[in-house]
Scaffold this motif. Structure first.
Motif, PDB file in Angstrom:
ATOM      1  N   ARG A   1     113.408  30.696  36.981  1.00 19.10           N
ATOM      2  CA  ARG A   1     112.999  31.725  37.945  1.00 19.10           C
ATOM      3  C   ARG A   1     113.663  33.069  37.603  1.00 19.10           C
ATOM      4  O   ARG A   1     113.818  33.928  38.453  1.00 19.10           O
ATOM      5  CB  ARG A   1     113.368  31.286  39.359  1.00 19.10           C
ATOM      6  CG  ARG A   1     112.724  29.963  39.773  1.00 19.10           C
ATOM      7  CD  ARG A   1     113.078  29.590  41.196  1.00 19.10           C
ATOM      8  NE  ARG A   1     114.506  29.342  41.357  1.00 19.10           N
ATOM      9  CZ  ARG A   1     115.083  28.159  41.212  1.00 19.10           C
ATOM     10  NH1 ARG A   1     114.348  27.104  40.866  1.00 19.10           N
ATOM     11  NH2 ARG A   1     116.389  28.014  41.385  1.00 19.10           N
TER      12      ARG A   1
ATOM     13  N   ASP B   1     115.656  35.625  40.768  1.00 20.57           N
ATOM     14  CA  ASP B   1     116.229  34.598  41.630  1.00 20.57           C
ATOM     15  C   ASP B   1     117.677  34.964  41.976  1.00 20.57           C
ATOM     16  O   ASP B   1     118.378  35.573  41.161  1.00 20.57           O
ATOM     17  CB  ASP B   1     116.193  33.252  40.903  1.00 20.57           C
ATOM     18  CG  ASP B   1     116.619  32.107  41.790  1.00 20.57           C
ATOM     19  OD1 ASP B   1     115.779  31.589  42.536  1.00 20.57           O
ATOM     20  OD2 ASP B   1     117.810  31.731  41.729  1.00 20.57           O
TER      21      ASP B   1
ATOM     22  N   THR C   1     117.405  28.924  34.804  1.00 18.44           N
ATOM     23  CA  THR C   1     117.585  30.269  35.353  1.00 18.44           C
ATOM     24  C   THR C   1     118.998  30.767  35.075  1.00 18.44           C
ATOM     25  O   THR C   1     119.198  31.921  34.653  1.00 18.44           O
ATOM     26  CB  THR C   1     117.322  30.267  36.869  1.00 18.44           C
ATOM     27  OG1 THR C   1     115.986  29.838  37.120  1.00 18.44           O
ATOM     28  CG2 THR C   1     117.528  31.649  37.463  1.00 18.44           C
TER      29      THR C   1
END
Length: 411
Positions: free
Chosen positions: A307, A311, A383
């Motif tokens: 993400r 994020d 991420t």
């Protein structure tokens, strides 16, 4: 207004960071770390390219291949072997340097240790708080320690490339800062990233480490002279200690640090043994262990489950490493020089110190390891990995902005 003698007294406290013997040792260590840092960069780049090219399927299949005896619960993937096994060698080298600093280096004296030690704590606390500010109230907050680490090999390699002529006091400051940073990271991993503990395995592992230490101390001169004894006698004992720590639930790399702490670094034959170990095991650490770990850890598919970059995990890591590291280090150093008798070396400028603080934001190896320990789901882990790599590159850019100015602009 303080008198001139008082000012000189304060200045001498920091100047003791750089005497001829310690400066020569630091120079040798930095030169030894430089090739390893460059190799880590290349290995990480190779892993990232492999994960985002036609080689991706083979790369991930290789990383997830399981090897090892299942009966001993050591049937790990190659990626886990790199993180849990090979990095134990890296942490052994960290442990040796830690002990040398505390017994025979700058950290043995309060007056020379206070500034880099306090700055290291500032460089850990501020990034952690920034990360928590982004992730508070979510499971992702468990990764608070990701932006607290400094990759000394990576940072040294970058420093040699962008600022090879910075004052010796700053070189030692960076090294000491990174050593203390590693100690804090090791403590964090042991205390906060340990699952359930099997006491019998932990006790057995500590007993094996005690045996290792007794042999290292009792036969230090002979071990230092022998070409084969460290490999045939001490290495198998170290492997047993590692396996027991792995079974105990404490992260197995901690065994490497504790084994290093038992190696004598002073007294009859002691310093020679530590130096022999450093000379023999450093190529294994910087040439194989850390690059292999970087190759597997940096393999994140950009178009995968991550993400990144918006994020909270990614934002917290990047802000922590790029902003929190230099802010924490510089702020604590300024507070010490403002409210205590400590002063910076006269050759050091605040701009350069901020640049070194920014360079400490290159978290890479230990940050990626803490990422492995923080997240079970692939999306969060990917991420965080991308954020660590991006933040490390950004930190290099910030450091260069502070360290690359023409010398005539100093002051």
């Amino acid at each position: 207004m303080p008198s001139i003698p008082a000012q000189r007294g304060r200045t001498r406290r920091i100047l003791t960071l750089v005497n001829r013997r310690e400066a020569a040792r630091v120079s040798r260590l930095l030169r030894a770390e430089l090739p390893g840092g460059i190799l880590v960069m290349l290995a990480a780049l190779a892993g990232f390219i492999a994960a985002n090219s036609g080689l991706a399927e083979g790369y991930f299949a290789l990383r997830d291949t399981r090897v090892g005896p299942e009966a001993l619960h050591l049937d790990l993937t190659l990626g886990h072997w790199a993180a849990d096994g090979l990095l134990a060698i890296f942490f052994f080298m960290v442990g040796l340097e830690l002990k040398r600093e505390f017994v025979d280096g700058a950290l043995r004296r309060f007056s020379t240790a206070i500034v880099p030690v306090a700055a290291a704590f500032g460089g850990v606390a501020v990034p952690a708080l920034i990360y928590v500010a982004f992730t508070a109230g979510t499971p992702a907050a468990h990764g608070w320690a990701i932006p607290t680490a400094t990759d000394i090999a990576f940072a040294v390699a970058v420093l040699a490339l962008i600022a090879p002529r910075i004052p010796p006091a700053l070189r030692m400051f960076l090294l000491t800062l990174a050593v203390v940073d590693d100690l804090i990271a090791i403590t964090i991993i042991a205390l906060f990233y340990t699952s359930g503990i099997e006491l019998w395995a932990l006790a057995a592992g500590l007993a094996v480490i005690a045996v290792y230490g007794l042999i290292a101390r009792r036969f230090a001169p002979g071990l230092a002279r022998s070409g084969w004894a460290p490999w045939l006698v001490l290495l198998p004992i170290g492997v047993v200690a590692w396996a027991l720590f792995h079974a105990s639930g404490v992260h197995a790399t901690i065994a490497g640090v504790l084994l290093a702490f038992t190696v004598p670094v002073s007294g009859r034959g002691g310093t020679q043994l530590a130096e022999v170990f450093e000379r023999r095991f450093r190529p294994l650490s910087s040439g194989i262990a850390v690059p292999v770990f970087a190759f597997f850890a940096a393999g994140v598919a950009v178009g995968g489950d991550s993400r990144f970059p918006f994020d909270p995990i990614a934002l917290g890591i990047m802000a922590g490493l790029v902003i929190g590291k230099p802010l924490g280090i510089s702020l604590v150093t300024w507070l010490l020089t403002r409210f205590t008798r400590a002063e910076l070396d006269g050759a050091v400028r605040w701009r350069e110190l901020i640049g070194v603080g920014a360079l400490a934001g290159v978290g890479f190896t230990v940050s990626l390891l803490v990422t492995e320990l923080s997240f079970d789901d692939a999306a969060s882990a990917d991420t965080a990995r991308l954020a660590v790599m991006a933040a490390s590159l950004l930190a290099v850019g910030v450091a260069a902005a502070f360290l690359l100015r023409p010398r005539r602009a100093r002051g």
